[in-house]
Design an enzyme around this catalytic site. Structure first.
Site, PDB file in Angstrom:
ATOM      1  N   ASP A   1      -4.245  -1.365  -0.744  1.00 36.54           N
ATOM      2  CA  ASP A   1      -3.701  -0.009  -0.694  1.00 36.54           C
ATOM      3  C   ASP A   1      -2.364  -0.106   0.103  1.00 36.54           C
ATOM      4  O   ASP A   1      -2.266  -1.118   1.124  1.00 36.54           O
ATOM      5  CB  ASP A   1      -4.668   0.840  -0.268  1.00 36.54           C
ATOM      6  CG  ASP A   1      -4.156   2.310  -0.258  1.00 36.54           C
ATOM      7  OD1 ASP A   1      -3.536   2.703  -0.863  1.00 36.54           O
ATOM      8  OD2 ASP A   1      -4.624   3.184   0.845  1.00 36.54           O
TER       9      ASP A   1
ATOM     10  N   ASP B 158      -8.685   2.123   2.300  1.00 38.58           N
ATOM     11  CA  ASP B 158      -9.421   2.863   3.081  1.00 38.58           C
ATOM     12  C   ASP B 158      -9.895   4.375   2.691  1.00 38.58           C
ATOM     13  O   ASP B 158     -10.454   4.846   3.502  1.00 38.58           O
ATOM     14  CB  ASP B 158      -8.368   2.896   4.493  1.00 38.58           C
ATOM     15  CG  ASP B 158      -7.262   4.064   4.036  1.00 38.58           C
ATOM     16  OD1 ASP B 158      -6.959   3.961   2.988  1.00 38.58           O
ATOM     17  OD2 ASP B 158      -7.011   4.719   5.068  1.00 38.58           O
TER      18      ASP B 158
ATOM     19  N   ASP C  68      -9.746   4.445  -3.198  1.00 35.23           N
ATOM     20  CA  ASP C  68      -9.701   2.796  -3.529  1.00 35.23           C
ATOM     21  C   ASP C  68     -10.941   2.544  -3.794  1.00 35.23           C
ATOM     22  O   ASP C  68     -11.081   1.343  -3.950  1.00 35.23           O
ATOM     23  CB  ASP C  68      -9.236   2.217  -2.008  1.00 35.23           C
ATOM     24  CG  ASP C  68      -7.849   2.754  -1.620  1.00 35.23           C
ATOM     25  OD1 ASP C  68      -6.971   2.640  -2.472  1.00 35.23           O
ATOM     26  OD2 ASP C  68      -7.829   3.064  -0.385  1.00 35.23           O
TER      27      ASP C  68
END
Length: 1215
Positions: free
Chosen positions: A425, A870, A874
Site C-alpha cells: 500500500d 496499514d 488492505d
C-alpha cells in the site's frame, strides 16, 4: 466542564449533507414495508426480560473468538493433530503394537506419540487461553444499563441483552449494535469514529429520530416502551432497514440511526441507545472471517518428503515380508527349534502367504523410525522461539510509538526468507498519513518556499549528478557553480528556526503576520483564507494550555487546512446550530475580530462528487457558495469570467503534483437571495421526497448550485514519506525482491511518490496503460478492452525488442483499466508484462482489486508473495498473500489483526526479511534435512539387522533406546540449530543483501540437497551396521573370551549412531555459543547416564541390558575403538564434501565467513568493499540503480572522448 455544557445545547443537523432543514412531521419518510424472509427481528425496547425465552430469545452479548472451548477442546484438538499423515501412521502403529505381531512393547510406541501430541495440544491450549483472555477483556468492559427504575448502573458487556437501554459516554466503545435514541446534543446528533470497522479516522455523524429526542434524561426511561421490527443479522455495515413503533406511530429507521459495535463515541457527552443486535449477531462480528489457513513452502514440501519416506518404508517392508515368506516356506521346516507352526499361527510353512502378511504388519511398525515422530513438535517449538526473537528485536522497535515487531503466527517464519514479490500500500505504509500544508497558489501566484521530500530527494540526486559530471558542465552558461547557485535558490532546506507546528510546514513571509494585505489581490487572498476556515465539517476543541484551538476533522487534509487558516490569522473557533464563528486577525492592528457566518447548507464530500461546498451568509447579508475539490471537477464548473487564474493555477498544480503533493482547487460563487431561495425550495423537495430516486434528485439539485464558479486558487499538502523508506526499498531491491505499489491515489501522486522512493527514476521508460473513454455501453466496453489488449501487446513487444541490457521499464495502470486487465482471458498477458517490468504501480485501485492482483501474482508466478499495508482496505490483500504484514499506523488495527506479522514502520521490513527471514529459512531447512538424515541413519540399521537375522522381525535395540532416540538423545541439538544458527551475523546480512536470494532460489531445501542428506543417512546406516558386525562378529569381546551377544552389539551400534549424528550436527553448524556446545555434549553424556541407571535397575525391568555398560561395555577397549572408528568413517565424506566445496566452489556465505575468520574485513578494506559491491543483486530500482545508471553514463562519455582523442594522438605521433 462549562465548555462541554455549552456545546451540549448546539444543534448539529445543519452541518451535514443535505441535512440543513428538518422536514415537517407530515412529510417524513414512510415506514419500510417488509416483504419476504430476512426481516423477522422483533425487539422490545426496555423489556430485556421478554428476550429470555423463545421465540424472541436472541444471541447473548458474550463474544468468543477462541478456536476451542472446554467441551470441544479434546475432540477438535485431536482432529487437528491427526490431520497430519505422519501422526495417523503412528496412531495405527500404536494400535498394532498391542497385538502379537508387534516387534516392540506397546509403551515404546504409545509413549512417544502421546508425548508429541500432548506437547502440540498444550501449545494449542496456551494459544487458545490467550485468545480467551483477550475475549474476556472485552466482555468485561463496563457500560451503564437501565435497570428499569430510571437508573443506569454499570454492567459488563457480556451481560447485556437485546432490548436493553444503554448509556454510552464520550470516548467509550459501543457494546452492541444500538438504535440511537438521543444524545447530549439538543437535536440528537453524535459523532462516531469507525476506525475499528473500516480503518477510517474521519468522524461519522449519526442522528436520532426526532420522535425520540425527548428521551434525554435517565429518569424518563422508567416508562419508556417501544418496539423495533427490522432486518435479521447480516454483515452489511452500511445498510439497515427497520421500523420503530413508538407512541402508536411507526417511524422508518435507516443506517444514520445505527451505532455499530466496536465504533467509538467522540466529541459527544453521552448517548442513549437500545440494543438491537448483540454478540455474534452484531454486524462487526458477522463480518469477522477466519484468517485463511496458510502453510509455508517448506512445510508443503515436507509433506512430499514424508510420502517419499513412507514409500521407502512400504518398499523395505514388502522386501522384508517377502523374504520372511520365502524363508518360512523353504527353510523353516528344517528349523526344529522353532516348532513351526507356532500357537498363534504367525509363522506356518503351510500358510507362507499369511505369515508374510503378518510379517508385513510387523515390518511397518519396526521401520517406523524412518519417519521422525518428533519432527513436527520440534519444528513448532523452534518456530515459537524464532518468533520470540523477532518480537524481542530491539532494532525493529519503534521508540516514538513504543511498538515492537510482532510475529502473530509462527507458522510462516521460514517463508519470510523466500519472498519474491512485495505488494505494498502507499498511504500510511510508504507515507505517514500525516498531512502538512506546504504550498498554495492564490490568484495565479505561487506561495510557499519550503520544499517537499520529493523535491529534496530530487535536489540531492541533482547535486550528485553535478558532482559526477564535474567539468562537463563548464561549457554551459554559468558553468558548474551557476548550476549550484540556481539549485540553492530553488530548493530550501526543511529545517527552520520556527517552532514546528503539526500540520503546517508553510514558510513564506508574504502571507504571514498580515502581510497578505499588501499583495496585489488582497480580496482574493481574503476569500482563499475564508474558504479554508469555513468549508469543512470539523469541530473545534479549545486547549487551555496552549490557548489555541485544535480540530477534530473528517480527514487529515481538512485538519491541515484549518491549522493553516489559523496560522494565516483566520481561526475557526466556534459553531452554533446555524453559524460558524471565525476569529480574524486585523492586518493593521493585529487584533482579533470575531466574525459570524450563518451556515445555510452544507453539501458534503463523497468519493463520487469529489468536492464539498458550504453556503454561508456573512455579516453584510451577502450569500456565498464556497467550494473545494479535485481540480478536474472544479475546473469543469468554472464560469467564463471565473477562469482568470486558470492557466497559472494549472501550471502550479502540475508543479505541486511533480513534487509529490496532494492538491485541491478552491472556488466561490456569490448568490442573490432570490436565487438561493428558489434553489433551497428545490433542495427541500428533494430532501423530503420518498422513493429510490431520492439520492439522484439530491445530486441533481446540488449540481445546479455548484456551477458558474470563480477560481480562487489551489492548496498543496504533503503526505510525508515514512523515515527510511527509500533506503529500505533500495536494500530490498539489492536483495533481489520485486516491489509493486497498489494505491487508491491518483496516478500523478503515485508516480511522484515512486520517484521519491526510487521505484522510478529518470531514464526509466514508463508504460502507462489507461482507458480513454467512459464506459457507456457494451460497444464502448468492447472498444476499451481491445484498446487495453493493444497497449499490453505493444508494451510487451517493446520490451522484447529492447537491446539495451540495462534498460528499465515501469508499468503504471489505473483501477479502471485494471478491471479489464484482471479478466480471465487477459490477466496472464497482463501479468507477463508486469513481471518483465522493473517496477509496477497500480493507481486508483479498490480493496477488492488489491486482493485480486495479489492472487494473480501469487498463483500466476507460483512464487512467494508478501503484502504489506496499514488500513482496513488492505485486509484483503494481506489475507490473500502468502505472508501478510500489517503496519500499526494511524488507520486503525484492522490490517494488523488480519496480518501474520506486524511492524511499526515500513523500514523495519528490511530487517524482518533480510535478517530474520534469511536466518529462519536456513535454520528450518537445515533442521528438517538433518532430522531426516538422522532418522534414516538410525532406522535403516533395523532393516539391515532384520535381514541379517533371516527377516525374523527381531529388533537389535532395546525398546527404551528407541523411545529416547528422538525424544531426548538427539532432539536438543537440532532445536539449538533451528533457533541459534547463523551463517553470518545480522550486520553482514544487511551489508550483503544478495545472500537473501538463497531463500527464493531454495538452495537449502531443493530435492538435490534433500536427497543428498538422505544419501548421507543411507551411507551412515551402512557404516554403523556393517562395521559393528565386522568388529564384533566371531571374536572375543570381554576379557574372559566371551563373544558379544545381541544386546552388546545393539548397544554398541546405538552408541555409534548417537556419536555420528551429534558430530554431524556439529559439522553442520556455522555459529556456536555455549548453548550449542552444552546441548551436544549433554546429548552424548545423557546416553551414558541412562545406560548406567538403566543397567542398575532390576533385570525384570532392564532385561538383557542389566549392568550392560558397567560390566560389559566400559571395560572393553574394542567398544571405545569401534565408536571412534565408526564416528570418523560416518562423518568423513561430509567433511570432505564441505572442504571441497569451500575450496573450489564456495557459496556466498562461505566467502564471507572466510573473510571474517581471517579478519580481512579489517586488514584489507578494499577487498571487503569489492566483495560488498559484488554481493548485490543487479537491480533496476532503488537508489543503487540510479548510481549504476550514472556510472554507465559517465563511462560512455569517457569512451566517446577517448575515441575522439585517439585519432588525434595517432596523427600527432606520425608528425
Amino acid at each position: 466542564m462549562a465548555h462541554g455544557r455549552i456545546r451540549a445545547k448546539i444543534k448539529r443537523s445543519s452541518l451535514y449533507t443535505f441535512g440543513c432543514i428538518r422536514p415537517p412531521r407530515e412529510s417524513t419518510d414512510e415506514p419500510h414495508l417488509f416483504r419476504g424472509p430476512g426481516f423477522s427481528r422483533h425487539v422490545c425496547c426496555n423489556q430485556p426480560q421478554l428476550h429470555q425465552k423463545k421465540p424472541l430469545k436472541y444471541s447473548k452479548n458474550y463474544i468468543s473468538t477462541t478456536k476451542y472451548n472446554v467441551i470441544t477442546f479434546l475432540p477438535k484438538a485431536l482432529f487437528e493433530q491427526f490431520r497430519r499423515v505422519a501422526n495417523v501412521y503412528f496412531l495405527l502403529a500404536a494400535f498394532l503394537s498391542l497385538t502379537p505381531v508387534s516387534p516392540f512393547s506397546a509403551y515404546s510406541m504409545i509413549a512417544p506419540l502421546a508425548f508429541v501430541i500432548g506437547i502440540s495440544m498444550c501449545k494449542e491450549a496456551v494459544e487458545n487461553w490467550h485468545r480467551f483472555m483477550q475475549d474476556m477483556k472485552v466482555n468485561m468492559r463496563k457500560v451503564r444499563v437501565h435497570n428499569g427504575e430510571g437508573d443506569f448502573l454499570p454492567k459488563p458487556w457480556m451481560n447485556i441483552c437485546v432490548g436493553d437501554v444503554v448509556k454510552v459516554e464520550k470516548d467509550q466503545f459501543f457494546p452492541a449494535d444500538l438504535l440511537l435514541l438521543s444524545s447530549s446534543y439538543e437535536d440528537g446528533i453524535c459523532y462516531v469514529e469507525t476506525m475499528n470497522l473500516d480503518g477510517e479516522t474521519n468522524l461519522k455523524v449519526k442522528r436520532a429520530l426526532e420522535t425520540t429526542l425527548t428521551l434525554d434524561d435517565d429518569s424518563i426511561f422508567k416508562d419508556f416502551r417501544a418496539t423495533i421490527k427490522c432486518e435479521d443479522p447480516n454483515p452489511n455495515l452500511y445498510t439497515f432497514v427497520g421500523n420503530l413503533e413508538y407512541e402508536r406511530q411507526v417511524f422508518p429507521v435507516d443506517p444514520s440511526q445505527i451505532l455499530l459495535r466496536d465504533s467509538k463515541l467522540r466529541n459527544t457527552g453521552h448517548v442513549y441507545g437500545v440494543v438491537i443486535f448483540s454478540g455474534h449477531d452484531s454486524k462487526v462480528m458477522q463480518n469477522a472471517t477466519k484468517s485463511p489457513s496458510k502453510r509455508s513452502t517448506i512445510e508443503k514440501q515436507m509433506d512430499k518428503i514424508i510420502y517419499v519416506l513412507f514409500t521407502l518404508l512400504v518398499l523395505i517392508s514388502l522386501i522384508s515380508s517377502t523374504g520372511f515368506a520365502i524363508k518360512t516356506k523353504t527353510q523353516m521346516p528344517s528349523w526344529w527349534y522353532l516348532q513351526a507352526p507356532d500357537a498363534d499361527g504367525l509363522y506356518d510353512p503351510n500358510r507362507a502367504a499369511a505369515s508374510g502378511f503378518y510379517h508385513l504388519v510387523t515390518a511397518l511398525i519396526l521401520y517406523g523410525y524412518l519417519i521422525p515422530i518428533s519432527l513436527y513438535v520440534s519444528i513448532e517449538l523452534v518456530k515459537v522461539l524464532q518468533a520470540l526473537f523477532i518480537n524481542q528485536d530491539i532494532h525493529m522497535y519503534d521508540e516514538e510509538t513504543g511498538t515492537p515487531a510482532q510475529a502473530r503466527t509462527s507458522n510462516l517464519n521460514e517463508e519470510l526468507g523466500m519472498v519474491d514479490t512485495i505488494l505494498s500500500d502507499k498511504t500510511g505504509t510508504l507515507t505517514c498519513n500525516q498531512m502538512d500544508f506546504l504550498k498554495c497558489s492564490i490568484a495565479g501566484i505561487p506561495y510557499g518556499m519550503r520544499s517537499s521530500e520529493v523535491e529534496l530527494a530530487a535536489a540531492s540526486q541533482m547535486a550528485m549528478d553535478l558532482e559526477g559530471h564535474g567539468g562537463d558542465f563548464s561549457g554551459r552558461p554559468g558553468g558548474h557553480n551557476g548550476s549550484e547557485i540556481e539549485l540553492d535558490t530553488v530548493v530550501t532546506p526543511r529545517e527552520s528556526s520556527q517552532t514546528a507546528i503539526k500540520g503546517f510546514s508553510f514558510e513564506d513571509n508574504r502571507l504571514m503576520n498580515g502581510n497578505w494585505s499588501r499583495e496585489n489581490n488582497p480580496d482574493v487572498l481574503l476569500l482563499f483564507f475564508r474558504i479554508l476556515a469555513l468549508c469543512h465539517t470539523a469541530i473545534p476543541e479549545y486547549n487551555e494550555e496552549t490557548d489555541t484551538y485544535s480540530y477534530e476533522a473528517e480527514s487529515p487534509d481538512e485538519g491541515a487546512f484549518l491549522v493553516a487558516a489559523r496560522e494565516f490569522g483566520f481561526e475557526f473557533c466556534k459553531r452554533t446550530q446555524s453559524s460558524i464563528f471565525v476569529r480574524e486577525r486585523h492586518f493593521s492592528s493585529q487584533e482579533f475580530v470575531e466574525r459570524e457566518f450563518k451556515l445555510l447548507n452544507l453539501l458534503d464530500f463523497t468519493s463520487k462528487r469529489k468536492r464539498m461546498s458550504v453556503i454561508v451568509q456573512d455579516e453584510t447579508g451577502q450569500i456565498y457558495l464556497l467550494c473545494k475539490g479535485a481540480d478536474s471537477i472544479i475546473f469543469d464548473r468554472l464560469s467564463k469570467n471565473g477562469r482568470v487564474f486558470e492557466e497559472a493555477t494549472t501550471k502550479h498544480l502540475n508543479d505541486y503534483g511533480e513534487a509529490g503533493l496532494r492538491t485541491l482547487a478552491l472556488a466561490y460563487k456569490k448568490l442573490e437571495p432570490s436565487e438561493y431561495v428558489a434553489w433551497n425550495d428545490e433542495f427541500i423537495k428533494a430532501k423530503t421526497s420518498i422513493g429510490g430516486d431520492r439520492d439522484i434528485m439530491l445530486e441533481r439539485v446540488s449540481d445546479m448550485m455548484e456551477k458558474d464558479l470563480i477560481l480562487v486558487g489551489a492548496t498543496a499538502v504533503e503526505d510525508k514519506l515514512q523515515p527510511g523508506v527509500p533506503q529500505c526499498i533500495d536494500k530490498l531491491a539489492q536483495a533481489g525482491l520485486k516491489l509493486w505499489v497498489l494505491t487508491g491515489d491518483k496516478m500523478e501522486t503515485a508516480i511522484n511518490i515512486g520517484f521519491a522512493c526510487s521505484l522510478l527514476r529518470q531514464g526509466m521508460k514508463q508504460i502507462c496503460i489507461s482507458t480513454n473513454v467512459d464506459m457507456l455501453n457494451q460497444d464502448t466496453k468492447k472498444a476499451q478492452k481491445e484498446s487495453i489488449v493493444m497497449q499490453i501487446t505493444n508494451a510487451s513487444q517493446m520490451i522484447k525488442l529492447e537491446k539495451d541490457p540495462h534498460a528499465a521499464f515501469a508499468l503504471i495502470i489505473d483501477g479502471k483499466t485494471l478491471t479489464y486487465a484482471l479478466e480471465e482471458d487477459l490477466k496472464h498477458q497482463f501479468l507477463n508484462l508486469a513481471v518483465d517490468c522493473a517496477s509496477v504501480i497500480c493507481c486508483r485501485v479498490s480493496p477488492k482489486q488489491k486482493a485480486l492482483v495479489t492472487r494473480l501474482v501469487k498463483e500466476g508466478t507460483g512464487k512467494t508473495t508478501l503484502a504489506i499495508g496499514d488500513g482496513a482496505n488492505d485486509v484483503g490483500m494481506i489475507q490473500e498473500a502468502d505472508i501478510g504484514v500489517g503496519i500499526s499506523g494511524v488507520e486503525g488495527m484492522q490490517a494488523v489483526m488480519a496480518s501474520d506479522f506486524s511492524i511499526a514502520q515500513f523500514r523495519f521490513l528490511e530487517r524482518l526479511l533480510v535478517v530474520h527471514g534469511h536466518w529462519c529459512y536456513k535454520r528450518i531447512a537445515q533442521m528438517i534435512c538433518y532430522f531426516f538424515y538422522k532418522n534414516i541413519a538410525f532406522g535403516l540399521t533395523l532393516f539391515y539387522f532384520e535381514a541379517f537375522t533371516g527377516f525374523s522381525g527381531q529388533s537389535v535395540y532395546d525398546d527404551w533406546y528407541m523411545l529416547l532416540f528422538n525424544v531426548v538423545l538427539t532432539s536438543l541439538p537440532v532445536i539449538a540449530l533451528g533457533v541459534f544458527e547463523q551463517d553470518v551475523s545480522s550486520d553482514i546480512c544487511l551489508q550483503f543483501p544478495a545472500l537473501y536470494q538463497q531463500g527464493p532460489r531454495n538452495l537449502f531445501f531443493d530435492w538435490y540437497r534433500i536427497f543428498g542428506w538422505m544419501g548421507n543417512g543411507l551411507y551412515c546406516s551402512l557404516i554403523v551396521f556393517f562395521l559393528n558386525i565386522i568388529i564384533f562378529y566371531d571374536q572375543a569381546f570381554r576379557i574372559g573370551g566371551q563373544t558379544a551377544d545381541m544386546t552388546v552389539v545393539g548397544t554398541a551400534m546405538f552408541t555409534c549412531v548417537i556419536y555420528a549424528v551429534n558430530c554431524q550436527i556439529a559439522l553442520t553448524m556455522s555459529h556456536f555459543t555455549w548453548i550449542q556446545h552444552f546441548l551436544i555434549g549433554f546429548s552424548i553424556l545423557a546416553w551414558y547416564v541412562f545406560l548406567v541407571l538403566y543397567g542398575m535397575m532390576s533385570p525384570e525391568l532392564s532385561g538383557n541390558a542389566y549392568q550392560i555398560f558397567v560390566e560389559a561395555l566400559a571395560p572393553a577397549p574394542i567398544f571405545w575403538l569401534s565408536i571412534l572408528l565408526v564416528t570418523v568413517a560416518c562423518n568423513l565424506p561430509y567433511l570432505a564434501h564441505i572442504s571441497f566445496q569451500r575450496s573450489f566452489n564456495p557459496m556466498d556465505h562461505h566467502v564471507i565467513q572466510e573473510i571474517k575468520y581471517y579478519k580481512k574485513d579489517v586488514e584489507d578494506r578494499h577487498m571487503w568493499t569489492r566483495e560488498r559491491s559484488k554481493a548485490r543483486q543487479e537491480t533496476k530500482i532503488g537508489f543503487s540503480a540510479r548510481v549504476d545508471a550514472k556510472i554507465r553514463h559517465l563511462r560512455q562519455m569517457l569512451q566517446k572522448k577517448s575515441s575522439v582523442l585517439s585519432p588525434r594522438v595517432a596523427l600527432a605521433a606520425t608528425r
